[in-house]
Design a protein around this motif. Sequence first.
Motif, mmCIF file in Angstrom:
data_model
loop_
_atom_site.group_PDB
_atom_site.id
_atom_site.type_symbol
_atom_site.label_atom_id
_atom_site.label_comp_id
_atom_site.label_asym_id
_atom_site.label_seq_id
_atom_site.Cartn_x
_atom_site.Cartn_y
_atom_site.Cartn_z
ATOM 1 N N GLN A 182 -1.626 9.233 -3.084
ATOM 2 C CA GLN A 182 -2.661 9.999 -2.371
ATOM 3 C C GLN A 182 -2.088 11.260 -1.732
ATOM 4 N N HIS A 183 -0.866 11.168 -1.223
ATOM 5 C CA HIS A 183 -0.217 12.357 -0.668
ATOM 6 C C HIS A 183 -0.024 13.405 -1.763
ATOM 7 N N GLY B 278 0.786 -1.227 0.000
ATOM 8 C CA GLY B 278 0.000 0.000 0.000
ATOM 9 C C GLY B 278 0.817 1.275 0.000
ATOM 10 N N LEU B 279 2.134 1.166 -0.198
ATOM 11 C CA LEU B 279 2.989 2.355 -0.116
ATOM 12 C C LEU B 279 2.900 3.199 -1.387
ATOM 13 N N ARG C 193 0.178 3.493 -3.172
ATOM 14 C CA ARG C 193 -1.102 4.181 -2.966
ATOM 15 C C ARG C 193 -0.918 5.376 -2.026
ATOM 16 N N LYS C 194 -0.192 5.171 -0.928
ATOM 17 C CA LYS C 194 0.033 6.237 0.045
ATOM 18 C C LYS C 194 0.771 7.418 -0.593
#
Length: 218
Positions: free
Chosen positions: A105-106, A98-99, A101-102
């Motif tokens: 999103q940031h 999920g990194l 995605r993170k």
Amino acid sequence: MNITIRNEEEKDYRKVEEVTREGFWNHFQPGADEHFLLHNLRKSPDFIKELDFVIEADGEIIGSIIFSTARIIDATGIATEVITFGPLTILPDYQKQGLGRKLIQHAIHIATEMGFKAILIYGDPRFYGRLGFRAAEKYDITTADGYYAIGLLAYVLQPGALQKISGRFEESPVYHQIDQTALEAFDSNFEKKQRCETEFQKEFRILLSLVYKAEQEK
């Protein structure tokens, strides 16, 4: 594991290029050119420094994302500015956690605050669809040569930003100016690695080939 995201600094450049090379090696093609693309994008007038991020695990850089300006050009030649990103990198040992995605999103949060209208990318809809990206065809946006493409995706940052905009998507010329001789010279400064072909590379080439001509203007 302590995860942080921050802007890339000049002192990070070499490390990020190494991480990018490792993350993409033999992924989309035998070897990689994404670390060279990254190197060149930073020198481009299309580069957006405020949207250049690294992600760290316990203080070590494990990935990055870089944004640049792009354009949607309508039938009359009027251009509307949008943004695009790539390379997006997460080291193989940290993928599927999920990194990525993170990190995306940031970047989306900051890009929205900065007032940018929309993001256009070429990517795998099976991944980016889960993040809210939609087929650019929905907004009547084609490739630069006038084709709808399965892999051309859009993400609206400001409500209604693409409602009255259509045309051809054009990214920075840097994406299309990878000189093989210059790439080989640049890559010679990195650890020597074996190039190979994979089944995923064949699948990716098929994905890129899924294009069809847009209807002519009525």
